[in-house]
Design a protein around this motif. Structure first.
Motif, PDB file in Angstrom:
ATOM      1  N   ASP A  45      20.855 -13.556  18.812  1.00 20.14           N
ATOM      2  CA  ASP A  45      20.849 -13.523  17.347  1.00 20.14           C
ATOM      3  C   ASP A  45      22.257 -13.285  16.796  1.00 20.14           C
ATOM      4  N   GLU A  46      23.034 -12.428  17.461  1.00 24.71           N
ATOM      5  CA  GLU A  46      24.401 -12.161  17.018  1.00 24.71           C
ATOM      6  C   GLU A  46      25.270 -13.407  17.156  1.00 24.71           C
ATOM      7  N   ILE A  47      25.089 -14.138  18.241  1.00 21.94           N
ATOM      8  CA  ILE A  47      25.855 -15.368  18.452  1.00 21.94           C
ATOM      9  C   ILE A  47      25.541 -16.390  17.362  1.00 21.94           C
ATOM     10  N   ILE A  48      24.258 -16.534  17.047  1.00 27.37           N
ATOM     11  CA  ILE A  48      23.845 -17.463  15.983  1.00 27.37           C
ATOM     12  C   ILE A  48      24.480 -17.068  14.656  1.00 27.37           C
ATOM     13  N   LYS A  49      24.438 -15.773  14.337  1.00 26.29           N
ATOM     14  CA  LYS A  49      24.992 -15.295  13.068  1.00 26.29           C
ATOM     15  C   LYS A  49      26.496 -15.497  13.011  1.00 26.29           C
ATOM     16  N   LEU A  50      27.196 -15.218  14.093  1.00 26.72           N
ATOM     17  CA  LEU A  50      28.654 -15.392  14.128  1.00 26.72           C
ATOM     18  C   LEU A  50      29.039 -16.856  13.987  1.00 26.72           C
ATOM     19  N   ASP A  51      28.242 -17.738  14.571  1.00 23.79           N
ATOM     20  CA  ASP A  51      28.495 -19.175  14.405  1.00 23.79           C
ATOM     21  C   ASP A  51      28.255 -19.583  12.948  1.00 23.79           C
ATOM     22  N   GLN A  52      27.260 -18.987  12.318  1.00 24.45           N
ATOM     23  CA  GLN A  52      27.001 -19.270  10.909  1.00 24.45           C
ATOM     24  C   GLN A  52      28.161 -18.790  10.037  1.00 24.45           C
ATOM     25  N   TYR A  57      32.764 -19.966   6.570  1.00 25.04           N
ATOM     26  CA  TYR A  57      34.167 -19.831   6.200  1.00 25.04           C
ATOM     27  C   TYR A  57      34.838 -21.203   6.097  1.00 25.04           C
ATOM     28  N   ARG A  58      34.576 -22.069   7.053  1.00 25.98           N
ATOM     29  CA  ARG A  58      35.214 -23.385   7.042  1.00 25.98           C
ATOM     30  C   ARG A  58      34.682 -24.248   5.896  1.00 25.98           C
ATOM     31  N   TYR A  59      33.443 -24.013   5.493  1.00 28.38           N
ATOM     32  CA  TYR A  59      32.878 -24.711   4.336  1.00 28.38           C
ATOM     33  C   TYR A  59      33.668 -24.358   3.075  1.00 28.38           C
ATOM     34  N   CYS A 188      38.308 -25.868  16.855  1.00 28.25           N
ATOM     35  CA  CYS A 188      37.169 -26.727  16.532  1.00 28.25           C
ATOM     36  C   CYS A 188      35.919 -26.395  17.347  1.00 28.25           C
ATOM     37  N   HIS A 189      36.110 -25.976  18.584  1.00 26.31           N
ATOM     38  CA  HIS A 189      34.955 -25.839  19.471  1.00 26.31           C
ATOM     39  C   HIS A 189      34.595 -24.378  19.744  1.00 26.31           C
ATOM     40  N   LYS A 190      35.471 -23.611  20.357  1.00 25.74           N
ATOM     41  CA  LYS A 190      35.165 -22.222  20.686  1.00 25.74           C
ATOM     42  C   LYS A 190      35.227 -21.348  19.434  1.00 25.74           C
ATOM     43  N   ASN A 191      34.211 -20.512  19.257  1.00 23.32           N
ATOM     44  CA  ASN A 191      34.180 -19.610  18.109  1.00 23.32           C
ATOM     45  C   ASN A 191      34.820 -18.281  18.495  1.00 23.32           C
ATOM     46  N   GLN A 192      36.080 -18.086  18.123  1.00 21.71           N
ATOM     47  CA  GLN A 192      36.776 -16.865  18.498  1.00 21.71           C
ATOM     48  C   GLN A 192      36.317 -15.660  17.686  1.00 21.71           C
ATOM     49  N   LEU A 193      35.501 -15.886  16.660  1.00 19.99           N
ATOM     50  CA  LEU A 193      34.908 -14.762  15.942  1.00 19.99           C
ATOM     51  C   LEU A 193      33.978 -13.979  16.870  1.00 19.99           C
ATOM     52  N   GLN A 194      33.411 -14.654  17.859  1.00 19.97           N
ATOM     53  CA  GLN A 194      32.588 -13.962  18.848  1.00 19.97           C
ATOM     54  C   GLN A 194      33.436 -12.976  19.649  1.00 19.97           C
ATOM     55  N   THR A 195      34.642 -13.389  20.022  1.00 14.21           N
ATOM     56  CA  THR A 195      35.543 -12.490  20.751  1.00 14.21           C
ATOM     57  C   THR A 195      35.950 -11.321  19.874  1.00 14.21           C
TER      58      THR A 195
END
Length: 206
Positions: A45-52, A57-59, A188-195
């Motif tokens: 769930d945290e991964i999904i939220k961080l991707d959102q 932000y990019r939107y 573009c690909h890896k979400n560094q917000l997860q890190t």
């Protein structure tokens, strides 16, 4: 007579931070292991939220410059909520004033922190949100001043523009500090917000 100066005017670059705060960058390779250790796992769930949050932000970023208040609203506040920092035992302090006495008490620095997380007066994470296109390194001197006002021997900070993230560690006993690598949402690909979230968990729940 004590002279009172605003942090943002008294400390405008790293040389001034080093001189006024008696701080220096460390030469120890193991000084700041907290951002390089094995991190706590994120839940699905945290991964999904961080991707959102990254997609959100990019939107907004696609329209151009994003104001500080917008970054707080669409990204920083949801991130703190996701990590449980809005609930006991943590307390968010918005626009918290700090003061630091330096130079044998002849000068008093005063400043304003946008968001600070406090637990029993222990500063764990500090967020400096600046307007889009500002470099996180531009506010490192002022962030060091804020960390230098902590009541603990070690303090940690996080500088962010929303797009870029930089962690800072200060040791007020040795008067040294170090910074992490910069993490960014521009990939573009890896979400560094997860890190970023994993490192924050490490600092908070250590």
């Amino acid at each position: 007579m004590t002279q009172t100066l605003a942090v943002t005017k008294a400390i405008t670059n790293l040389n001034e931070a080093h001189q006024r705060l008696n701080l220096k960058p460390t030469d120890q390779s193991d000084f700041f292991p907290e951002w390089q250790q094995v991190f706590p796992a994120l839940s699905p769930d945290e991964i999904i939220k961080l991707d959102q949050l990254k997609a959100r932000y990019r939107y907004y970023q696609a329209d151009g410059a994003i104001t500080e208040s917008t970054v707080d609203f669409i990204l920083v506040s949801p991130l703190l909520e996701l990590l449980g920092l809005c609930d006991p035992p943590y307390k968010l302090r918005g626009e918290k004033y700090i003061s630091i006495e330096i130079e044998n008490g002849d000068t008093l620095l005063k400043g304003l922190i946008d968001v600070v997380v406090v637990q029993d007066d222990l500063w764990i994470v500090l967020l400096e949100t600046k307007r889009y296109s500002f470099s996180v390194m531009q506010v490192l001197p002022q962030t060091l001043a804020y960390l230098a006002s902590a009541n603990t021997s070690q303090s940690f900070g996080l500088i962010t523009t929303g797009e870029d993230y930089l962690f800072v560690k200060a040791d007020l006993q040795t008067r040294e500090y170090d910074i992490s690598d910069k993490f960014t949402l521009s990939t573009c690909h890896k979400n560094q917000l997860q890190t970023v979230a994993k490192i924050m968990k490490r600092l908070i729940y250590k």
